[in-house]
Scaffold this active site. Structure first.
Site, PDB file in Angstrom:
ATOM      1  N   HIS A   1     -26.306 -29.394 -33.035  1.00 48.57           N
ATOM      2  CA  HIS A   1     -26.195 -28.702 -31.743  1.00 48.57           C
ATOM      3  C   HIS A   1     -24.900 -27.886 -31.681  1.00 48.57           C
ATOM      4  O   HIS A   1     -24.910 -26.685 -31.356  1.00 48.57           O
ATOM      5  CB  HIS A   1     -26.229 -29.732 -30.612  1.00 48.57           C
ATOM      6  CG  HIS A   1     -26.044 -29.147 -29.242  1.00 48.57           C
ATOM      7  ND1 HIS A   1     -27.071 -29.039 -28.335  1.00 48.57           N
ATOM      8  CD2 HIS A   1     -24.942 -28.641 -28.628  1.00 48.57           C
ATOM      9  CE1 HIS A   1     -26.610 -28.489 -27.216  1.00 48.57           C
ATOM     10  NE2 HIS A   1     -25.316 -28.240 -27.369  1.00 48.57           N
ATOM     11  N   GLU A   2     -23.783 -28.536 -32.015  1.00 52.24           N
ATOM     12  CA  GLU A   2     -22.492 -27.850 -31.949  1.00 52.24           C
ATOM     13  C   GLU A   2     -22.365 -26.774 -33.017  1.00 52.24           C
ATOM     14  O   GLU A   2     -21.744 -25.735 -32.788  1.00 52.24           O
ATOM     15  CB  GLU A   2     -21.357 -28.863 -32.075  1.00 52.24           C
ATOM     16  CG  GLU A   2     -21.297 -29.891 -30.955  1.00 52.24           C
ATOM     17  CD  GLU A   2     -21.214 -29.258 -29.574  1.00 52.24           C
ATOM     18  OE1 GLU A   2     -20.632 -28.152 -29.456  1.00 52.24           O
ATOM     19  OE2 GLU A   2     -21.745 -29.856 -28.618  1.00 52.24           O
TER      20      GLU A   2
ATOM     21  N   HIS B   1     -23.767 -23.544 -31.700  1.00 50.95           N
ATOM     22  CA  HIS B   1     -22.783 -22.772 -30.933  1.00 50.95           C
ATOM     23  C   HIS B   1     -21.803 -22.065 -31.865  1.00 50.95           C
ATOM     24  O   HIS B   1     -21.508 -20.873 -31.698  1.00 50.95           O
ATOM     25  CB  HIS B   1     -21.986 -23.702 -30.012  1.00 50.95           C
ATOM     26  CG  HIS B   1     -22.763 -24.268 -28.873  1.00 50.95           C
ATOM     27  ND1 HIS B   1     -23.482 -23.496 -27.989  1.00 50.95           N
ATOM     28  CD2 HIS B   1     -22.920 -25.560 -28.449  1.00 50.95           C
ATOM     29  CE1 HIS B   1     -24.042 -24.272 -27.069  1.00 50.95           C
ATOM     30  NE2 HIS B   1     -23.722 -25.527 -27.333  1.00 50.95           N
TER      31      HIS B   1
ATOM     32  N   ASP C   1     -23.663 -27.157 -21.355  1.00 52.69           N
ATOM     33  CA  ASP C   1     -24.237 -25.825 -21.526  1.00 52.69           C
ATOM     34  C   ASP C   1     -24.838 -25.297 -20.228  1.00 52.69           C
ATOM     35  O   ASP C   1     -24.735 -24.109 -19.927  1.00 52.69           O
ATOM     36  CB  ASP C   1     -25.307 -25.847 -22.625  1.00 52.69           C
ATOM     37  CG  ASP C   1     -24.705 -26.159 -23.990  1.00 52.69           C
ATOM     38  OD1 ASP C   1     -23.533 -25.846 -24.204  1.00 52.69           O
ATOM     39  OD2 ASP C   1     -25.419 -26.717 -24.845  1.00 52.69           O
TER      40      ASP C   1
END
Length: 288
Positions: free
Chosen positions: A43-44, A47, A137
């Site tokens: 997930h990170e 980004h 988010d």
């Protein structure tokens, strides 16, 4: 490949991560802990990869006991479209991860129980991240939405207030329904601390916004925003009317000559940042 190594070099593991990992080994939840942190890591990285593609400076990607955070350059002057993509790049990772889990289940690579656990954690992390609470988010998206329609300063205040309201409601319901859920209260405590720090640092964020303003003389007309002020208004109060994504022209009506006086953004920023003249008025600046 060099970009991947660059991003991996920014990876930091919070010391409490090892505590949680050790606890997972002792309690027999080691597999579950690994799945959760693998999901958070991807997930990170979503980004981080999106930010890196726009040549944003990445400070660190940190894995925390209850999630992760990708700290990137944030002066508030990047195009809104870019930041929107960076925000969405994290949640979108869960879509392909869930799809991959179904494929691995079909190929008998992993079991039904692992598949259900993996999908459950993906959905949980996705839904939690979409909550309209900073710095999740969902909260960042709401803040970005405010910045599209309000001045930068107003967007910071209103998005913070809205986030506090939602966090307050969640805390009340948590106290009523899950008063002894330790992990939940750790996360809520972290979010409360973040909100306190966000409020304390609001002036610092405003200063970063001003310092990071684009230095250009050739600006399309659609990117120039005319801002009406009073001649007696201080520059400190005037900058609170500045919007993200625009170059500003401040104007006021001179009561003596009945003519409109225009002060460009560059003059205001020079007086504020270079000369530290925070309390002079627009009329005083224009007369120099």
């Amino acid at each position: 490949m060099s970009s991947l190594w660059y991003l991996l070099s920014k990876m930091k593991i919070n010391p409490f991560f090892w505590v949680v990992l050790g606890g997972g080994v002792i309690t027999g939840y080691f597999r579950e802990v690994l799945l959760v942190f693998a999901i958070v890591f991807i997930h990170e990285m979503g980004h981080a990869i999106a930010a890196h593609s726009f040549k944003w400076r990445i400070h660190k990607i940190e894995l925390l006991p209850f999630g992760g955070v990708a700290e990137v350059e944030d002066s508030g002057n990047r195009p809104i479209r870019e930041e929107l993509i960076v925000i969405l790049a994290g949640p979108l990772q869960h879509v392909w991860m869930i799809g991959l889990s179904y494929i691995l289940l079909y190929l008998d690579v992993w079991s039904q129980s692992t598949h259900e656990l993996f999908v459950w954690h993906n959905l949980t992390i996705l839904l939690v991240n979409l909550a309209p609470i900073l710095p999740l988010d969902g909260g960042r998206f709401i803040q970005l939405l405010y910045m599209k329609y309000f001045s930068y300063h107003m967007a910071l205040i209103r998005s913070w207030s809205a986030s506090c309201a939602v966090l307050g409601v969640v805390t009340i319901f948590s106290a009523a329904l899950l008063p002894f859920h330790l992990n939940l209260w750790v996360v809520l405590s972290f979010l409360m601390i973040v909100h306190y720090l966000e409020w304390k640092q609001r002036h610092y964020r405003m200063m970063r916004f001003l310092i990071g303003r684009p230095k250009t003389e050739k600006v399309p007309k659609k990117k120039i925003k005319s801002v009406a002020v009073s001649g007696q208004l201080s520059l400190f109060d005037g900058i609170k009317k500045m919007y993200r994504g625009y170059i500003h022209e401040f104007h006021y009506l001179d009561p003596a000559t009945k003519k409109r006086v225009t002060v460009c953004e560059a003059q205001v920023l020079d007086a504020l940042i270079q000369k530290k003249q925070w309390q002079i008025t627009f009329a005083e600046l224009a007369s120099r």
